[in-house]
Design a protein around this motif. Structure first.
Motif, mmCIF file in Angstrom:
data_model
loop_
_atom_site.group_PDB
_atom_site.id
_atom_site.type_symbol
_atom_site.label_atom_id
_atom_site.label_comp_id
_atom_site.label_asym_id
_atom_site.label_seq_id
_atom_site.Cartn_x
_atom_site.Cartn_y
_atom_site.Cartn_z
ATOM 1 N N TYR A 174 0.906 -1.264 -0.128
ATOM 2 C CA TYR A 174 -0.093 -0.083 -0.080
ATOM 3 C C TYR A 174 0.875 1.290 -0.042
ATOM 4 C CZ TYR A 174 -3.038 3.786 2.388
ATOM 5 O OH TYR A 174 -3.275 4.703 2.585
ATOM 6 N N THR A 175 0.808 2.135 -0.955
ATOM 7 C CA THR A 175 1.593 3.389 -0.963
ATOM 8 C C THR A 175 1.677 4.244 0.227
ATOM 9 O OG1 THR A 175 -0.542 4.359 -1.929
ATOM 10 C CG2 THR A 175 1.310 3.613 -3.503
ATOM 11 N N GLY A 176 0.547 4.359 1.185
ATOM 12 C CA GLY A 176 0.641 5.032 2.249
ATOM 13 C C GLY A 176 1.793 4.463 3.147
ATOM 14 N N PHE A 177 2.018 3.265 3.106
ATOM 15 C CA PHE A 177 2.959 2.668 4.045
ATOM 16 C C PHE A 177 3.935 1.772 3.129
ATOM 17 C CE2 PHE A 177 0.167 3.631 7.313
ATOM 18 C CZ PHE A 177 1.139 4.305 8.211
ATOM 19 N N SER A 178 4.547 2.575 2.170
ATOM 20 C CA SER A 178 5.251 1.871 0.949
ATOM 21 C C SER A 178 6.368 0.946 1.484
ATOM 22 C CB SER A 178 5.608 2.627 0.121
ATOM 23 O OG SER A 178 6.643 3.500 0.420
ATOM 24 N N CYS A 179 6.569 -0.047 0.521
ATOM 25 C CA CYS A 179 7.762 -0.856 0.775
ATOM 26 C C CYS A 179 8.815 -0.209 0.784
ATOM 27 C CB CYS A 179 7.834 -1.765 -0.364
ATOM 28 S SG CYS A 179 9.096 -3.064 -0.422
ATOM 29 N N ASP A 180 9.170 0.947 0.013
ATOM 30 C CA ASP A 180 10.274 1.822 -0.100
ATOM 31 C C ASP A 180 10.686 2.217 1.205
ATOM 32 O OD1 ASP A 180 11.112 1.776 -2.776
ATOM 33 O OD2 ASP A 180 10.755 4.001 -3.219
ATOM 34 N N HIS A 181 9.926 2.777 2.013
ATOM 35 C CA HIS A 181 9.771 3.267 3.375
ATOM 36 C C HIS A 181 10.252 2.096 4.175
ATOM 37 C CE1 HIS A 181 7.955 7.154 1.800
ATOM 38 N NE2 HIS A 181 8.338 7.503 3.140
ATOM 39 N N LEU A 182 9.816 1.189 4.018
ATOM 40 C CA LEU A 182 9.967 -0.080 4.884
ATOM 41 C C LEU A 182 11.329 -0.515 4.875
ATOM 42 C CD1 LEU A 182 6.809 -2.179 4.764
ATOM 43 C CD2 LEU A 182 7.540 -0.488 6.598
ATOM 44 N N VAL A 183 11.801 -0.605 3.362
ATOM 45 C CA VAL A 183 13.305 -0.899 3.271
ATOM 46 C C VAL A 183 14.246 -0.022 3.591
ATOM 47 C CG1 VAL A 183 14.840 -1.200 1.307
ATOM 48 C CG2 VAL A 183 12.648 -2.331 1.382
ATOM 49 N N ARG A 184 13.818 1.397 3.529
ATOM 50 C CA ARG A 184 14.788 2.254 3.884
ATOM 51 C C ARG A 184 14.941 2.588 5.313
ATOM 52 N NH1 ARG A 184 13.426 7.127 -0.217
ATOM 53 N NH2 ARG A 184 13.715 5.475 -2.043
ATOM 54 N N PHE A 185 13.816 2.619 5.764
ATOM 55 C CA PHE A 185 13.858 2.813 7.338
ATOM 56 C C PHE A 185 13.704 1.591 8.688
ATOM 57 C CE2 PHE A 185 11.956 6.874 5.357
ATOM 58 C CZ PHE A 185 13.336 7.432 5.350
ATOM 59 N N GLU A 186 13.371 0.578 7.912
ATOM 60 C CA GLU A 186 12.832 -0.523 8.998
ATOM 61 C C GLU A 186 13.615 -1.836 8.701
ATOM 62 O OE1 GLU A 186 10.880 -1.113 11.561
ATOM 63 O OE2 GLU A 186 10.489 1.086 11.582
ATOM 64 N N LYS A 187 14.772 -1.703 8.002
ATOM 65 C CA LYS A 187 15.697 -3.062 7.929
ATOM 66 C C LYS A 187 14.877 -4.187 7.151
ATOM 67 C CE LYS A 187 19.397 -2.462 10.857
ATOM 68 N NZ LYS A 187 19.463 -1.132 11.644
ATOM 69 N N LEU A 188 13.940 -3.524 6.457
ATOM 70 C CA LEU A 188 13.231 -4.774 5.868
ATOM 71 C C LEU A 188 14.168 -5.273 4.575
ATOM 72 C CD1 LEU A 188 10.274 -5.917 6.050
ATOM 73 C CD2 LEU A 188 9.682 -4.571 3.995
ATOM 74 N N GLN A 189 14.148 -6.367 4.493
ATOM 75 C CA GLN A 189 15.160 -6.875 3.309
ATOM 76 C C GLN A 189 14.895 -8.053 2.283
ATOM 77 O OE1 GLN A 189 19.182 -8.190 4.730
ATOM 78 N NE2 GLN A 189 20.082 -7.553 2.861
ATOM 79 N N LEU A 190 14.757 -8.015 1.237
ATOM 80 C CA LEU A 190 14.583 -9.082 0.260
ATOM 81 C C LEU A 190 15.828 -9.696 -0.226
ATOM 82 C CD1 LEU A 190 12.137 -7.332 -2.127
ATOM 83 C CD2 LEU A 190 11.611 -9.325 -0.567
ATOM 84 N N SER A 191 15.919 -11.154 -0.142
ATOM 85 C CA SER A 191 16.962 -11.788 -0.669
ATOM 86 C C SER A 191 16.836 -12.910 -1.506
ATOM 87 C CB SER A 191 18.102 -12.006 0.503
ATOM 88 O OG SER A 191 17.394 -12.916 1.411
ATOM 89 N N TRP A 192 17.525 -13.629 -2.222
ATOM 90 C CA TRP A 192 17.473 -14.813 -3.111
ATOM 91 C C TRP A 192 18.440 -15.554 -2.447
ATOM 92 C CZ3 TRP A 192 13.715 -16.705 -5.857
ATOM 93 C CH2 TRP A 192 13.232 -15.918 -6.803
ATOM 94 N N VAL A 193 18.015 -16.962 -1.788
ATOM 95 C CA VAL A 193 18.888 -18.063 -1.268
ATOM 96 C C VAL A 193 18.692 -19.126 -1.979
ATOM 97 C CG1 VAL A 193 18.713 -16.607 1.065
ATOM 98 C CG2 VAL A 193 17.049 -18.702 0.505
ATOM 99 N N ASN A 194 19.397 -20.312 -1.910
ATOM 100 C CA ASN A 194 19.341 -21.683 -2.299
ATOM 101 C C ASN A 194 18.635 -22.409 -1.239
ATOM 102 O OD1 ASN A 194 21.421 -22.466 -0.827
ATOM 103 N ND2 ASN A 194 22.823 -22.764 -2.366
ATOM 104 N N GLN A 195 18.557 -23.634 -1.585
ATOM 105 C CA GLN A 195 17.949 -24.739 -0.783
ATOM 106 C C GLN A 195 18.467 -24.586 0.776
ATOM 107 O OE1 GLN A 195 17.747 -27.170 -3.776
ATOM 108 N NE2 GLN A 195 16.119 -28.643 -3.044
ATOM 109 N N THR A 196 19.736 -24.324 0.876
ATOM 110 C CA THR A 196 20.432 -24.500 2.059
ATOM 111 C C THR A 196 20.349 -23.081 2.751
ATOM 112 O OG1 THR A 196 22.492 -24.389 0.864
ATOM 113 C CG2 THR A 196 22.163 -26.567 1.877
#
Ligand SMILES: *[C@@H]1O[C@H](CO)[C@@H](O)[C@H](O)[C@H]1NC(C)=O
Ligand SMILES: *[C@@H]1O[C@H](CO)[C@@H](O)[C@H](O)[C@H]1NC(C)=O
Ligand SMILES: *[C@@H]1O[C@H](CO)[C@@H](O)[C@H](O)[C@H]1NC(C)=O
Ligand SMILES: *[C@@H]1O[C@H](CO)[C@@H](O)[C@H](O)[C@H]1NC(C)=O
Length: 309
Positions: A174-196
């Protein structure tokens, strides 16, 4: 400027309280598409049959919010109607979440047509992976197609060894609490990992690029990748919130087509062996006979004049 900063700070405080759950009323929920989710109603009055509860849904600040549940009754005019249900505690259950379900969900209480207290909001963020592939020889996206992981259209994307595949993992918010803000200020992180669970960023086999709320993995598929699993995961302060798995499946049609082609080739060889061999023998016999006849005819032809002479 300072006003903006104050606003930022206020936003931060609200966000922090939202994410750490200290507000007690509003909540943030992360889920992956294809899963089921329960959105709590933190201000329910009468739980008897939730007849004071109304659930309202919105995706942006400006768009009209829609009533999903009105005084405990599900409304039919919503796209997600079939997938919604009201829990016994007046929570809203959504089955098989789609990426379009992101947004805010407000639980509102009414008694005798009068609103009671403030809304209890749930901000729903949806993690979704889409797949596109292109033949790596051309390395352009000319033959690229896109498909959703959980839709049957995955057959549209050709997954086979030698092809280049790109998995785009996006957090829809939702734009009001956008992902951008969460990533920037809230240590929200996306990553690609393998099976292990090993982060693939440092593995030279993969090109990984991220832009706040999208992280994409590109690689050329190898023969041994069949059944290999890659996972896009979302963490908040190093705590796993949700993840989407992608498993490489070399389509059986490709295999069966190959098998069928092989079978055809064998059939042709056998056919040739069965039908060609007698034909060759027959031809040989005919040739031999002709040759024999010629051998016997020629001397006659040559000899005839001599005899006649
Ligand atoms: C919860 O969300 C509603 C709607 O945005 C807002 O009015 C209210 O102040 C929020 N409550 C808290 C405790 O943050
Ligand atoms: C909700 O249900 C309760 C108990 O069944 C009943 O007393 C009340 O009148 C109902 N409220 C409405 C708005 O229908
Ligand atoms: C979930 O939704 C997708 C489309 O968004 C559909 O293809 C799939 O069959 C659904 N799964 C279930 C279990 O209903
Ligand atoms: C996961 O990645 C690491 C580093 O690239 C590698 O050493 C490990 O073998 C991988 N595990 C699997 C199951 O692919």
């Amino acid at each position: 400027m300072s006003e903006k900063c104050d606003l930022c700070l206020l936003g931060l405080i609200i966000l922090s309280s939202l994410l750490t759950g200290t507000s007690g009323v509003n909540e943030t929920v992360f889920i992956s598409s294809g899963e089921n989710v329960r959105l709590p109603c933190n201000n329910a009055l009468s739980l008897s049959d939730c007849n004071s509860t109304t659930w309202i849904y919105g995706t942006s600040r400006h768009s009209e919010a829609a009533e999903l549940i009105k005084l405990g009754i599900k409304k039919k005019n919503t796209g997600s109607y079939e997938r919604l249900s009201l829990g016994s505690d007046c929570s809203l259950n959504i089955k098989n979440v789609t990426k379009e379900d992101y947004g805010f969900y407000s639980c509102r209480q009414f008694v005798n047509d009068k609103q009671q207290g403030t809304d209890a909001r749930v901000f729903l963020h949806v993690l979704h992976v889409s797949v596109s592939s292109s033949s790596s020889s051309s390395s352009s996206s000319s033959s690229s197609s896109s498909s959703s992981l959980f839709s049957s259209s995955s057959s549209q994307t050709e997954i086979s060894p030698g092809r280049s595949v790109t998995l785009s993992c996006q957090l829809y918010s939702y734009t009001g609490f956008s992902c951008d803000h969460l990533v920037r200020f809230e240590k929200l992180q996306l990553s690609w990992v393998n099976q292990t669970g090993v982060d693939l960023t440092t593995d030279s086999r993969y090109q990984i690029s991220s832009d706040h709320c999208i992280i994409s993995l590109t690689t050329t598929l190898l023969n041994e990748d069949d059944n290999r699993e890659w996972r896009c995961q979302l963490t908040h302060r190093n705590q796993l919130q949700t993840s989407v798995r992608y498993t490489v499946k070399y389509s059986e049609t490709v295999i069966s087509v190959t098998a069928r082609t092989l079978f055809r080739v064998i059939v042709i060889i056998v056919e040739m062996a069965v039908f060609a061999a007698p034909t060759v023998i027959l031809l040989q016999i005919i040739c031999a006979r002709r040759a024999g006849r010629k051998d016997s005819e020629h001397p006659e032809e040559i000899e005839m004049p001599t005899i006649l002479q």
